[in-house]
Design a protein around this motif. Sequence first.
Motif, PDB file in Angstrom:
ATOM      1  N   PHE A  50       0.810  -1.504  -0.033  1.00  0.00           N
ATOM      2  CA  PHE A  50       0.094  -0.071  -0.011  1.00  0.00           C
ATOM      3  C   PHE A  50       0.792   1.366   0.022  1.00  0.00           C
ATOM      4  O   PHE A  50       0.497   2.292  -0.818  1.00  0.00           O
ATOM      5  CB  PHE A  50      -0.984  -0.126   1.230  1.00  0.00           C
ATOM      6  CG  PHE A  50      -2.189   0.897   1.224  1.00  0.00           C
ATOM      7  CD1 PHE A  50      -2.774   0.783  -0.017  1.00  0.00           C
ATOM      8  CD2 PHE A  50      -2.467   1.582   2.263  1.00  0.00           C
ATOM      9  CE1 PHE A  50      -4.135   1.675  -0.207  1.00  0.00           C
ATOM     10  CE2 PHE A  50      -3.921   2.360   2.053  1.00  0.00           C
ATOM     11  CZ  PHE A  50      -4.566   2.431   0.943  1.00  0.00           C
ATOM     12  N   LEU A  53       2.002   1.948  -3.349  1.00  0.00           N
ATOM     13  CA  LEU A  53       1.156   2.292  -4.469  1.00  0.00           C
ATOM     14  C   LEU A  53       0.769   3.688  -4.076  1.00  0.00           C
ATOM     15  O   LEU A  53       0.263   4.550  -5.076  1.00  0.00           O
ATOM     16  CB  LEU A  53      -0.024   1.433  -4.209  1.00  0.00           C
ATOM     17  CG  LEU A  53       0.097   0.014  -4.713  1.00  0.00           C
ATOM     18  CD1 LEU A  53      -1.193  -0.989  -4.438  1.00  0.00           C
ATOM     19  CD2 LEU A  53       0.374  -0.021  -6.151  1.00  0.00           C
ATOM     20  N   LEU A  54       0.690   4.082  -2.774  1.00  0.00           N
ATOM     21  CA  LEU A  54       0.358   5.491  -2.620  1.00  0.00           C
ATOM     22  C   LEU A  54       1.499   6.611  -3.177  1.00  0.00           C
ATOM     23  O   LEU A  54       1.094   7.360  -3.594  1.00  0.00           O
ATOM     24  CB  LEU A  54       0.327   5.769  -0.907  1.00  0.00           C
ATOM     25  CG  LEU A  54      -1.017   5.125  -0.307  1.00  0.00           C
ATOM     26  CD1 LEU A  54      -0.746   5.191   1.228  1.00  0.00           C
ATOM     27  CD2 LEU A  54      -1.995   5.473  -0.949  1.00  0.00           C
ATOM     28  N   TYR A  73      -3.149  -0.417 -12.247  1.00  0.00           N
ATOM     29  CA  TYR A  73      -3.000   0.551 -11.024  1.00  0.00           C
ATOM     30  C   TYR A  73      -3.968   0.470 -10.302  1.00  0.00           C
ATOM     31  O   TYR A  73      -4.127   0.476  -9.053  1.00  0.00           O
ATOM     32  CB  TYR A  73      -2.315   1.748 -11.469  1.00  0.00           C
ATOM     33  CG  TYR A  73      -2.195   2.733 -10.059  1.00  0.00           C
ATOM     34  CD1 TYR A  73      -1.145   2.429  -9.211  1.00  0.00           C
ATOM     35  CD2 TYR A  73      -3.191   3.639  -9.717  1.00  0.00           C
ATOM     36  CE1 TYR A  73      -1.013   3.118  -7.875  1.00  0.00           C
ATOM     37  CE2 TYR A  73      -3.152   4.343  -8.617  1.00  0.00           C
ATOM     38  CZ  TYR A  73      -1.932   4.294  -7.577  1.00  0.00           C
ATOM     39  OH  TYR A  73      -1.641   4.823  -6.576  1.00  0.00           O
ATOM     40  N   THR A  76      -4.999  -2.698  -8.657  1.00  0.00           N
ATOM     41  CA  THR A  76      -4.054  -2.894  -7.655  1.00  0.00           C
ATOM     42  C   THR A  76      -4.503  -2.171  -6.277  1.00  0.00           C
ATOM     43  O   THR A  76      -4.359  -2.806  -5.183  1.00  0.00           O
ATOM     44  CB  THR A  76      -2.472  -2.578  -7.989  1.00  0.00           C
ATOM     45  OG1 THR A  76      -2.280  -3.472  -9.233  1.00  0.00           O
ATOM     46  CG2 THR A  76      -1.608  -2.836  -7.004  1.00  0.00           C
ATOM     47  N   MET A  77      -4.591  -0.793  -6.540  1.00  0.00           N
ATOM     48  CA  MET A  77      -4.797  -0.149  -5.454  1.00  0.00           C
ATOM     49  C   MET A  77      -5.834  -0.332  -4.651  1.00  0.00           C
ATOM     50  O   MET A  77      -6.057  -0.393  -3.559  1.00  0.00           O
ATOM     51  CB  MET A  77      -4.866   1.518  -6.023  1.00  0.00           C
ATOM     52  CG  MET A  77      -5.214   2.474  -4.945  1.00  0.00           C
ATOM     53  SD  MET A  77      -4.007   2.627  -3.457  1.00  0.00           S
ATOM     54  CE  MET A  77      -3.287   3.839  -3.795  1.00  0.00           C
ATOM     55  N   THR A  78      -7.075  -0.474  -5.544  1.00  0.00           N
ATOM     56  CA  THR A  78      -8.536  -1.038  -4.881  1.00  0.00           C
ATOM     57  C   THR A  78      -8.493  -2.183  -4.202  1.00  0.00           C
ATOM     58  O   THR A  78      -8.904  -2.350  -2.982  1.00  0.00           O
ATOM     59  CB  THR A  78      -9.642  -0.886  -5.990  1.00  0.00           C
ATOM     60  OG1 THR A  78      -9.645   0.259  -6.810  1.00  0.00           O
ATOM     61  CG2 THR A  78     -10.974  -1.368  -5.508  1.00  0.00           C
ATOM     62  N   THR A  80      -5.616  -3.829  -2.818  1.00  0.00           N
ATOM     63  CA  THR A  80      -4.663  -3.565  -1.702  1.00  0.00           C
ATOM     64  C   THR A  80      -5.479  -2.632  -0.554  1.00  0.00           C
ATOM     65  O   THR A  80      -5.469  -3.052   0.708  1.00  0.00           O
ATOM     66  CB  THR A  80      -3.637  -2.750  -1.831  1.00  0.00           C
ATOM     67  OG1 THR A  80      -2.931  -3.833  -3.111  1.00  0.00           O
ATOM     68  CG2 THR A  80      -2.716  -2.658  -0.846  1.00  0.00           C
ATOM     69  N   ALA A  81      -6.118  -1.732  -1.170  1.00  0.00           N
ATOM     70  CA  ALA A  81      -7.117  -0.807   0.002  1.00  0.00           C
ATOM     71  C   ALA A  81      -8.206  -2.074   0.675  1.00  0.00           C
ATOM     72  O   ALA A  81      -8.278  -1.828   1.984  1.00  0.00           O
ATOM     73  CB  ALA A  81      -7.715   0.323  -0.476  1.00  0.00           C
ATOM     74  N   GLY A 124      -3.795  -7.941  -5.135  1.00  0.00           N
ATOM     75  CA  GLY A 124      -3.042  -6.808  -5.255  1.00  0.00           C
ATOM     76  C   GLY A 124      -1.522  -7.150  -5.551  1.00  0.00           C
ATOM     77  O   GLY A 124      -0.790  -6.381  -6.437  1.00  0.00           O
ATOM     78  N   ALA A 128      -0.017  -5.749  -8.968  1.00  0.00           N
ATOM     79  CA  ALA A 128       1.319  -4.770  -8.541  1.00  0.00           C
ATOM     80  C   ALA A 128       2.464  -5.298  -9.454  1.00  0.00           C
ATOM     81  O   ALA A 128       3.179  -4.587 -10.335  1.00  0.00           O
ATOM     82  CB  ALA A 128       2.002  -4.875  -7.380  1.00  0.00           C
TER      83      ALA A 128
END
Length: 170
Positions: A50, A53-54, A73, A76-78, A80-81, A124, A128
Motif C-alpha cells: 500500500f 502504491l500511494l 494500477y 491494484t490500489m483498490t 490493496t485498500a 494486489g 502490482a
Amino acid sequence: MAEKRIDAERADAERTAEARGETPDEVLDRNVNEVLQEIRVAITAVQVLFAFLLTLPFQSRFAELGTFGTTVYAITMTSTALATVVLISPVSFHRMLFRRRQKAAIVQFADRSLMIGLALLLTGVVSAVLLVLDVVLGRWPAIAVCAAIGVVGLTTWYLLPLRRRTTRPS
C-alpha cells in the motif's frame, strides 16, 4: 445462518478442548490469539504494498502508463485498500464485542476476514507485479509471469490447504 456457524465454532471449540485437556474458553482464547498473529503477518505485506502504491502516482513516469497501466494500477490500489480494510476489520469486531462473551463469533469473523483479505492481497500482489513487469519486460511476458505467480499463490494459499483439509479428519 451466522448463528449456526457460531454454534459450530463453539462445538468445535468444545471438541478441541476435550481432546487437548483445555476448557472451551481456553481454546477460543488461543484461537483468537492465533488468528490475530496470522493477521499481523498478512497486514505487514499489505502495508508495504500500500505504501508503494500511494507514492506511485507522484512519480514523473506515472503519466506515461497509458490506459492498461492506469487500469492495472486502479485494480491494484483498490484490491490493496480493500485487503487493508478487511484484514483490520477483526480488530474493530473484537473491540466492539469486547467483554461480551462473543469469542466464538470473533474467531469465526476473523477467520472469514483473513481468508477474504488474503485473496485481496494476492490480487494486489499479482496486479502490482503486472504493473511493474509491463514496464520492464513488456505486456505478454508480464502477463505470463503474473499468471504463474497467481497460480502459485492460489495453490499454496488455498488449494493445498483445502485438499489437506478435505483428506484429513479435523
